[in-house]
Design an enzyme around this catalytic site. Structure first.
Site, PDB file in Angstrom:
ATOM      1  N   ARG A 193       0.841  -1.191   0.000  1.00 17.62           N
ATOM      2  CA  ARG A 193       0.000   0.000   0.000  1.00 17.62           C
ATOM      3  C   ARG A 193       0.874   1.238   0.000  1.00 17.62           C
ATOM      4  NH1 ARG A 193      -4.686   0.893   4.358  1.00 17.62           N
ATOM      5  NH2 ARG A 193      -2.886   1.457   5.606  1.00 17.62           N
ATOM      6  N   THR A 243      -1.084   7.556  -0.706  1.00 17.92           N
ATOM      7  CA  THR A 243      -2.371   7.450  -1.423  1.00 17.92           C
ATOM      8  C   THR A 243      -3.192   6.256  -0.938  1.00 17.92           C
ATOM      9  OG1 THR A 243      -1.482   5.989  -3.118  1.00 17.92           O
ATOM     10  CG2 THR A 243      -1.272   8.365  -3.515  1.00 17.92           C
ATOM     11  N   ASP A 253       0.312  -2.650  12.237  1.00 19.53           N
ATOM     12  CA  ASP A 253       0.732  -3.144  10.924  1.00 19.53           C
ATOM     13  C   ASP A 253       0.943  -4.658  11.011  1.00 19.53           C
ATOM     14  OD1 ASP A 253       2.525  -4.023   8.788  1.00 19.53           O
ATOM     15  OD2 ASP A 253       2.592  -1.906   8.254  1.00 19.53           O
ATOM     16  N   ASP A 284       4.397  -6.096   9.825  1.00 20.29           N
ATOM     17  CA  ASP A 284       5.492  -5.815  10.779  1.00 20.29           C
ATOM     18  C   ASP A 284       5.369  -6.686  12.019  1.00 20.29           C
ATOM     19  OD1 ASP A 284       6.710  -3.961   9.196  1.00 20.29           O
ATOM     20  OD2 ASP A 284       5.783  -2.216  10.160  1.00 20.29           O
TER      21      ASP A 284
END
Ligand code: PRP
Ligand code: URA
Length: 213
Positions: free
Chosen positions: A108, A112, A204, A207
């Site tokens: 991603r 944006t 995340d 991660d």
């Protein structure tokens, strides 16, 4: 069922809810995080595989000969969206050890939030397989929609998407973009924040699974 859509299944099992709470805790370490993602994938997979076809085969039990059901029908393929989807593969392979595994690499854009493809390799005869696309997080929906677009462009038809946590906006966008896809969600969270992270979420997922930052 969600908003009257029979293709959307939001899990209500206490085990899944409990395990997702452990994932959310910021102090849960990589090792525990990984094994819980695997367990949740297995529990969601159990539900998602409920409609598998069966056929009867003859079996000799110690008592008699009987006609007994075995799984039949299309061969499965598991397709994780890299990176975080990799964390769900082992759980599904425990349910379907003979499944083939494809990979779709998407990241991603941090500004944006648009998905960008960097890798796509799918099993042969993808058009004849029952395909399970997996990714722990469904946020804006962009990554899941793009991944399923790629699979359909390559002939995939029978597609199920599994995620641990979804945001309402992403879930609705995915269901609208791909109304034929069955969706299994561990928990529907409240909303996205201004960085398109799921709230309360778990941070995340990539991660946390791989111990990166
Ligand atoms: C995360 C997650 C999904 C995506 C969800 O991946 O694993 O693939 O974001 O967001 P979306 O619904 O808004 O598209 P990310 O792009 O962070 O890549 P990573 O798995 O390599 O960390
Ligand atoms: N991707 C993640 O890993 N977490 C989110 O909350 C949103 C997208």
């Amino acid at each position: 069922m969600y908003n009257g859509n029979v293709n959307i299944n939001i899990c209500d099992h206490p085990l899944v809810k409990h395990k997702i709470t452990i994932l959310r805790k910021k102090d849960t370490g990589t090792n525990e995080f990984r094994s819980i993602v695997e367990e949740i994938a297995m529990l969601l997979g159990y539900e998602a595989l409920r409609d598998l076809d069966l056929e009867d085969v003859e079996v000799e039990t110690p008592i008699e000969t009987a006609m007994c059901p075995v799984i039949a029908g299309k061969k499965p393929a598991i397709v994780p969206i890299l990176r975080a989807g990799l964390g769900m593969v082992s759980g599904l392979l425990k349910l379907m050890p003979a499944a083939k595994v494809g990979h779709i690499g998407l990241y991603r854009d941090e500004e944006t939030f648009e998905p960008h493809e960097y890798y796509c390799k799918l099993p042969t005869a993808i058009d004849q397989r029952k395909i399970f696309v997996v990714d722990p997080m469904l946020a804006t929906g962009g990554s899941a929609i793009a991944a399923i677009d790629f699979i359909k462009q390559r002939g995939g038809k029978d597609i199920t998407f599994l995620c641990v946590i979804a945001a309402p906006v992403g879930l609705e966008k995915l269901a609208e973009a791909h109304p034929d896809v069955k969706i299994f969600v561990g928990n529907l969270d409240r909303e996205l924040n201004e960085r398109a992270y799921i709230c309360p979420g778990l941070g995340d997922a990539g991660d946390r699974i791989f111990g990166t930052k």
